[in-house]
Design a protein around this motif. Structure first.
Motif, short mmCIF file in Angstrom:
data_model
loop_
_atom_site.label_atom_id
_atom_site.label_comp_id
_atom_site.label_asym_id
_atom_site.label_seq_id
_atom_site.Cartn_x
_atom_site.Cartn_y
_atom_site.Cartn_z
N LYS A 3 0.83 -1.20 0.00
CA LYS A 3 0.00 0.00 0.00
C LYS A 3 0.87 1.27 0.00
O LYS A 3 1.90 1.33 0.66
N LYS A 4 0.42 2.24 -0.77
CA LYS A 4 1.17 3.50 -0.80
C LYS A 4 1.06 4.27 0.51
O LYS A 4 0.04 4.23 1.18
N ILE A 5 2.13 4.98 0.82
CA ILE A 5 2.11 5.82 2.02
C ILE A 5 1.85 7.26 1.56
O ILE A 5 2.60 7.80 0.75
N TYR A 6 0.81 7.87 2.08
CA TYR A 6 0.51 9.26 1.71
C TYR A 6 1.06 10.22 2.75
O TYR A 6 0.93 10.00 3.96
N VAL A 7 1.67 11.28 2.26
CA VAL A 7 2.39 12.21 3.13
C VAL A 7 1.88 13.63 2.94
O VAL A 7 1.60 14.05 1.81
N HIS A 8 1.77 14.35 4.04
CA HIS A 8 1.46 15.78 3.99
C HIS A 8 2.68 16.55 4.50
O HIS A 8 3.22 16.21 5.55
N VAL A 9 3.10 17.56 3.76
CA VAL A 9 4.29 18.31 4.13
C VAL A 9 3.91 19.73 4.54
O VAL A 9 3.18 20.41 3.82
N ALA A 10 4.42 20.18 5.69
CA ALA A 10 4.13 21.54 6.15
C ALA A 10 5.42 22.29 6.46
O ALA A 10 6.18 21.90 7.33
N ASP A 11 5.65 23.35 5.70
CA ASP A 11 6.83 24.19 5.94
C ASP A 11 6.54 25.55 5.31
O ASP A 11 5.85 25.63 4.30
N ASP A 12 7.06 26.59 5.93
CA ASP A 12 6.74 27.92 5.40
C ASP A 12 7.60 28.29 4.18
O ASP A 12 7.34 29.28 3.52
N HIS A 13 8.62 27.49 3.91
CA HIS A 13 9.40 27.76 2.71
C HIS A 13 9.02 26.77 1.61
O HIS A 13 9.28 25.58 1.72
#
Lengths: 221, 221
Positions: A3-13
Motif C-alpha cells: 500500500k502507498k504511504i501518503y504524506v502531507h508536508v508543512a513548511d513555510d518555505h
DNA sequence: GAGTAACTCCCTATAAATGGGGAGCTGAAT
DNA sequence: ATTCAGCTCCCCATTTATAGGGAGTTACTC
C-alpha cells in the motif's frame, strides 16, 4: 505491491516542500498528497474528512500557528497523526517537548535528505525515527545530565499574546526603545513598559533580547 | 544538444541543497557539480582551478562567511561568477546590495521551485533574473520611494568580529547580562562592556536586541 | 449587572545598558 | 625594532530597562 504511504508536508518555505517532494518522488511507495505553508493550513487540511495522510512532515517554525501548536491542536481534536518533525532547532528540550506531544520522528534539516524516506517508512509502521545527530543529542542529554524530568515543558506553553503586545514585541525586534515605541503607537511610555513586562512574564525570558529571539524563532517578525 | 550548464549550490541546510539538486535533475541541460554548506567552502571550491561552475546559487545566511561576504571575496579575487542569490530575506535594501555586488539573479525561497530552472538558464546566458515577488518589491521601492541612492550599502558592510566579540555576542543572544557574561568568560565587567560597545559600533545597530537580530540573521547563534 | 480581558496609565526603586573617552599588555607580522 | 590588532581593564555620565505594585476605562460575555 504494498500500500502507498501518503504524506502531507508543512513548511513555510515552499522551496523546502518542493525539495522534499522531489526527494520522495524517488521512492514509489510514498506519495505527497498535500502540503501547507503554515500551521493554520495544516489544521484546516486535516480537519477535512476527505483528506487523509499517513504521515505528517512538520516544520516547527511557521507563521500564524507554529508546529508545536499544530501538534497540540491535532491532539485536542483527536486527530490521529504520525508526525515527523523537521527542524533547524536541535535543542533537546524542544525534541522532548515534541515527543511528549506525540510526534514519532524528529529529523534535523541539516541531514534530512538521507533520512526522510526511511523516517517516513518507519513512522508509517508506527515506529519511532530520529536522525543521527538528534539521537546523539538525546543520548547525551539523558546520560550526561539525567534530564530534569519535570521542568522542561512550560518554556513552550506561552500564554496568548494580545494585539498590543504583539505590536510592541515587533517594534522591540526593530531596535526601538520604549520612548520610540510609545511615540509610534501613540500611547504612554508607562503603557509600553507594562506591555514589555507582560511579554517578559508570558514568554518567560529574561530581557528584551529574549523577546526578540522568541519572536524570530516563532516567525512573529 | 547544447552545452550543459554546471551549477554550484551553497546553503547551510543540506536538505535545501538536496531539494534543489532534485529539482534541477528534471532538466537535462543543467547539472549540479558541487555544493557548499558555508561561505568558506564556496570560496575554497571556487579558488581551485580544476573546479568550474557556470552558475552559483548562493544563500545569504550561512555560518562562517555569509553570502554577502562571499560575493565580495569572489569580486576581490577576480573570480568570474554568475550568481543567483537565494534568500528568505526579501528586504529590498539587501537585494540592491547584492545587485551592486554583481549577482545576476535573486530568488525568494518562497517560490524558488518554479523559478530556479529558468533563473539558471537566464543568468548562464548573462541575463538578469528575479522572481515575481522580488520584482514587485523592487518596482515598488523604485517607483514609490525613489530609492535614496546613496545611503543603502554600509548597513551590510560589517567589520570582521573577533573571537571574543563573537563569544560575547553569542552569550547576549542567550539572554545573559553583562555580569553573567563576565563570569562565564572569566573577564571583567568593563571588558564585556567594551566588547558590547565594539559590537554595537561594528554591526551598526542601536542596542542588544539589534545584536541578537543580526546574530540570528547571520546564523551566528 | 457582575465578571473578565484588554488597554491604558501611574508610582517607586534598582539594575543594567549605552556612549565617550583612555590605557596597558601581548604576540604576530613587517 | 616598531607597528598593529586583539584582549583586557578603567573612568565618568546618562539613558533605559527591569521589577513590583496599583488603578481606571471600555467592551464583551454569562
Amino acid at each position: 505491491m504494498r500500500k502507498k504511504i501518503y504524506v502531507h508536508v508543512a513548511d513555510d518555505h515552499k522551496i523546502l516542500i518542493e525539495g522534499i517532494i522531489a526527494i520522495i518522488k524517488t521512492d514509489k511507495d510514498i506519495e505527497v498528497n498535500g502540503f501547507s505553508l503554515n500551521g493554520a493550513e495544516v489544521l484546516e487540511w486535516f480537519s477535512k474528512k476527505k483528506n487523509k495522510a499517513d504521515v505528517l512532515i512538520l516544520d516547527i517554525t511557521m507563521p500564524v500557528i507554529d508546529g508545536i501548536e499544530v501538534l497540540k491542536h491535532l491532539n485536542k481534536l483527536k486527530i490521529d497523526h504520525k508526525t515527523i518533525v523537521l527542524s533547524s532547532y536541535d535543542d533537546v528540550k524542544i525534541v522532548e517537548e515534541m515527543l511528549k506531544l506525540g510526534c514519532l520522528g524528529y529529523i534535523s534539516k541539516n541531514n534530512a535528505g538521507e533520512h526522510i524516506i526511511n523516517a517516513i517508512k518507519a513512522v508509517s509502521r508506527g515506529e519511532q525515527y530520529f536522525s543521527d545527530d538528534i539521537q546523539r543529542k538525546l543520548i547525551k542529554s539523558i546520560s550526561g545530565q539525567s534530564v530534569p524530568e519535570g521542568n522542561l515543558p512550560n518554556k513552550f506553553v506561552i500564554e496568548q499574546l494580545t494585539d498590543r503586545e504583539l505590536k510592541v514585541l515587533k517594534l522591540i525586534t526593530e531596535e526601538y526603545n520604549t520612548t520610540q515605541i510609545a511615540d509610534k503607537l501613540n500611547i504612554g511610555i508607562s503603557t509600553v513598559d507594562t506591555y514589555r513586562k507582560n511579554l517578559l512574564r508570558k514568554i518567560k525570558v529574561k530581557n528584551s533580547v529574549g523577546l526578540a529571539m522568541y519572536a524570530v524563532k516563532n516567525n512573529i517578525v
